[in-house]
Design a protein around this motif. Structure first.
Motif, PDB file in Angstrom:
ATOM      1  N   ARG A  29       0.828  -1.417  -0.046  1.00  0.00           N
ATOM      2  CA  ARG A  29       0.024  -0.055  -0.199  1.00  0.00           C
ATOM      3  C   ARG A  29       0.987   1.223   0.094  1.00  0.00           C
ATOM      4  O   ARG A  29       0.606   2.111  -0.615  1.00  0.00           O
ATOM      5  CB  ARG A  29      -1.041   0.101   1.476  1.00  0.00           C
ATOM      6  CG  ARG A  29      -2.038   1.276   1.218  1.00  0.00           C
ATOM      7  CD  ARG A  29      -2.603   1.210   2.776  1.00  0.00           C
ATOM      8  NE  ARG A  29      -3.099   2.560   2.800  1.00  0.00           N
ATOM      9  CZ  ARG A  29      -3.595   2.933   3.945  1.00  0.00           C
ATOM     10  NH1 ARG A  29      -3.323   2.574   5.080  1.00  0.00           N
ATOM     11  NH2 ARG A  29      -4.072   4.175   4.058  1.00  0.00           N
ATOM     12  N   THR A  30       1.871   1.271   0.847  1.00  0.00           N
ATOM     13  CA  THR A  30       2.917   2.423   0.814  1.00  0.00           C
ATOM     14  C   THR A  30       3.511   2.479  -0.706  1.00  0.00           C
ATOM     15  O   THR A  30       3.314   3.542  -1.264  1.00  0.00           O
ATOM     16  CB  THR A  30       4.133   2.236   1.656  1.00  0.00           C
ATOM     17  OG1 THR A  30       3.603   1.627   2.819  1.00  0.00           O
ATOM     18  CG2 THR A  30       4.878   3.343   1.817  1.00  0.00           C
ATOM     19  N   PHE A  35       3.946   5.702  -5.727  1.00  0.00           N
ATOM     20  CA  PHE A  35       4.133   6.099  -7.116  1.00  0.00           C
ATOM     21  C   PHE A  35       2.976   6.584  -7.569  1.00  0.00           C
ATOM     22  O   PHE A  35       3.116   7.200  -8.845  1.00  0.00           O
ATOM     23  CB  PHE A  35       4.215   4.380  -7.375  1.00  0.00           C
ATOM     24  CG  PHE A  35       5.749   4.094  -7.273  1.00  0.00           C
ATOM     25  CD1 PHE A  35       6.650   4.259  -8.493  1.00  0.00           C
ATOM     26  CD2 PHE A  35       6.389   3.700  -6.352  1.00  0.00           C
ATOM     27  CE1 PHE A  35       8.047   3.973  -8.339  1.00  0.00           C
ATOM     28  CE2 PHE A  35       7.726   3.397  -6.080  1.00  0.00           C
ATOM     29  CZ  PHE A  35       8.558   3.465  -7.260  1.00  0.00           C
ATOM     30  N   SER A  36       1.821   6.673  -6.942  1.00  0.00           N
ATOM     31  CA  SER A  36       0.559   7.449  -7.463  1.00  0.00           C
ATOM     32  C   SER A  36       0.911   8.966  -7.170  1.00  0.00           C
ATOM     33  O   SER A  36       0.550   9.722  -8.203  1.00  0.00           O
ATOM     34  CB  SER A  36      -0.687   7.071  -6.554  1.00  0.00           C
ATOM     35  OG  SER A  36      -1.136   5.737  -6.923  1.00  0.00           O
ATOM     36  N   TYR A  37       1.626   9.209  -6.135  1.00  0.00           N
ATOM     37  CA  TYR A  37       2.179  10.578  -6.005  1.00  0.00           C
ATOM     38  C   TYR A  37       3.225  10.917  -7.081  1.00  0.00           C
ATOM     39  O   TYR A  37       3.015  12.050  -7.954  1.00  0.00           O
ATOM     40  CB  TYR A  37       2.781  10.757  -4.702  1.00  0.00           C
ATOM     41  CG  TYR A  37       3.226  12.124  -4.271  1.00  0.00           C
ATOM     42  CD1 TYR A  37       2.684  13.302  -4.215  1.00  0.00           C
ATOM     43  CD2 TYR A  37       4.879  12.169  -4.385  1.00  0.00           C
ATOM     44  CE1 TYR A  37       3.182  14.435  -3.923  1.00  0.00           C
ATOM     45  CE2 TYR A  37       5.377  13.481  -3.951  1.00  0.00           C
ATOM     46  CZ  TYR A  37       4.475  14.526  -3.870  1.00  0.00           C
ATOM     47  OH  TYR A  37       5.050  15.864  -3.808  1.00  0.00           O
ATOM     48  N   LEU A  38       3.970  10.088  -7.553  1.00  0.00           N
ATOM     49  CA  LEU A  38       5.087  10.413  -8.645  1.00  0.00           C
ATOM     50  C   LEU A  38       4.537  10.503  -9.675  1.00  0.00           C
ATOM     51  O   LEU A  38       4.704  11.430 -10.624  1.00  0.00           O
ATOM     52  CB  LEU A  38       6.163   9.221  -8.383  1.00  0.00           C
ATOM     53  CG  LEU A  38       7.013   9.169  -7.247  1.00  0.00           C
ATOM     54  CD1 LEU A  38       7.909   7.955  -7.127  1.00  0.00           C
ATOM     55  CD2 LEU A  38       7.782  10.303  -7.152  1.00  0.00           C
ATOM     56  N   GLY A  39       3.514   9.555 -10.007  1.00  0.00           N
ATOM     57  CA  GLY A  39       2.810   9.731 -11.419  1.00  0.00           C
ATOM     58  C   GLY A  39       1.990  11.022 -11.610  1.00  0.00           C
ATOM     59  O   GLY A  39       1.868  11.754 -12.439  1.00  0.00           O
ATOM     60  N   GLY A  40       1.521  11.611 -10.419  1.00  0.00           N
ATOM     61  CA  GLY A  40       0.677  12.910 -10.360  1.00  0.00           C
ATOM     62  C   GLY A  40       1.637  13.906 -10.727  1.00  0.00           C
ATOM     63  O   GLY A  40       1.343  14.785 -11.276  1.00  0.00           O
ATOM     64  N   LEU A 201       0.755  13.672   1.301  1.00  0.00           N
ATOM     65  CA  LEU A 201       1.026  13.733  -0.380  1.00  0.00           C
ATOM     66  C   LEU A 201      -0.137  14.274  -0.968  1.00  0.00           C
ATOM     67  O   LEU A 201       0.166  15.009  -1.939  1.00  0.00           O
ATOM     68  CB  LEU A 201       1.435  12.309  -1.010  1.00  0.00           C
ATOM     69  CG  LEU A 201       2.723  11.784  -0.117  1.00  0.00           C
ATOM     70  CD1 LEU A 201       3.210  10.417  -0.851  1.00  0.00           C
ATOM     71  CD2 LEU A 201       3.944  12.761  -0.391  1.00  0.00           C
ATOM     72  N   ALA A 202      -1.359  14.274  -0.694  1.00  0.00           N
ATOM     73  CA  ALA A 202      -2.544  14.596  -1.285  1.00  0.00           C
ATOM     74  C   ALA A 202      -2.423  16.184  -1.182  1.00  0.00           C
ATOM     75  O   ALA A 202      -2.653  16.775  -2.066  1.00  0.00           O
ATOM     76  CB  ALA A 202      -3.888  14.138  -0.633  1.00  0.00           C
TER      77      ALA A 202
END
Length: 269
Positions: A29-30, A35-40, A201-202
């Motif tokens: 989950r981490t 990696f969702s943050y990096l993609g953003g 991160l959000a």
């Protein structure tokens, strides 16, 4: 088995395969959050880079590298159970993202090298107010208040890991006495960290989005069919509020009610 890093002979990294399944699941989950943050960040960067002045003017081109390094370090440190350092990195990410939004909103068209001089005092200060320095133009007034409060809570929590204080030392003493040292975090510890990680991160992404033109965000957040982009951080109530700011778009009008219901149902943090 632990994996030896070829770049650092004798230093081994923990493999998720050698961990208990419930602990490995939280660390996956981490990985997904980071990696969702990096993609953003990558998507925001690419959308903004269509502006021909981007390379010479926007600090995102440079500061983005620091945000990437911090996020990658967080994922690596989480695997090794080094949580205090992760929280210090989150404090840096939040502060850097807020300063990026503030400087770019006030001096977007200026060359990057000029911004370092024009906003030197602001960039160097640790006494920074999102409420005073950042125009949260995507948000309604009540959401602005909620977001400022959220950033304040996150900044306060993560700042407590930057400097040694009596309370901080006492908490460390308590955790050591309980056997909770680096590398010995529990499943609950990692789950709690992940909850903080998502929120921090959000908040960073919201601030970075406020550092670029509105059109750059609308270009990637709204799909060609009007759908909200399929992304981990659309589960954030604040990212969802940004998405809602584009409900005026023509491609959303046909099924706007369904889109709004779907967006609300996704919100989790």
């Amino acid at each position: 088995m632990s994996q030896e890093d070829a770049r650092w002979p004798g230093i081994k990294r923990t493999s998720l395969d050698e961990l208990p399944p419930d602990k490995a699941a939280q660390l996956r989950r981490t990985h997904n959050i980071v990696f969702s943050y990096l993609g953003g960040l990558r998507t925001i960067n690419e959308a903004t880079a269509r502006d021909p002045t981007y390379r010479s003017s926007h600090l995102m081109r440079f500061l983005g590298q620091d945000l990437i390094e911090a996020a990658v370090a967080i994922e690596m440190l989480a695997t090794e159970g080094v949580q205090g350092v992760i929280k210090r990195e989150l404090r840096f990410i939040i502060e850097a993202s807020a300063k990026l939004a503030s400087v770019e909103q006030e001096g977007y068209a200026r060359p990057a090298k000029d911004k370092l001089e024009d906003f030197r005092e602001r960039l160097q200060s640790h006494k920074f107010s999102v409420q005073r320095e950042v125009d949260l133009y995507f948000f309604a007034p009540d959401v602005q208040v909620e977001f400022v409060q959220e950033v304040g809570r996150l900044y306060g929590t993560t700042s407590s890991f930057v400097h040694w204080t009596a309370d901080r030392i006492q908490r460390r003493m308590n955790s050591v006495e309980a056997g909770r040292v680096a590398g010995e975090d529990t499943v609950a510890d990692i789950a709690e960290l992940n909850d903080l990680l998502e929120r921090a991160l959000a908040a960073s992404l919201v601030l970075v989005i406020h550092s670029v033109p509105k059109s750059a965000t609308g270009d990637w957040m709204v799909g060609l069919d009007g759908e909200t982009v399929d992304w981990h951080f659309t589960q954030s109530r604040f990212v969802a509020a940004i998405d809602a700011a584009f409900d005026y778009k023509h491609e959303r009008q046909i099924r706007l009610g369904a889109l709004q219901a779907e967006r609300t149902s996704r919100i989790r943090f």
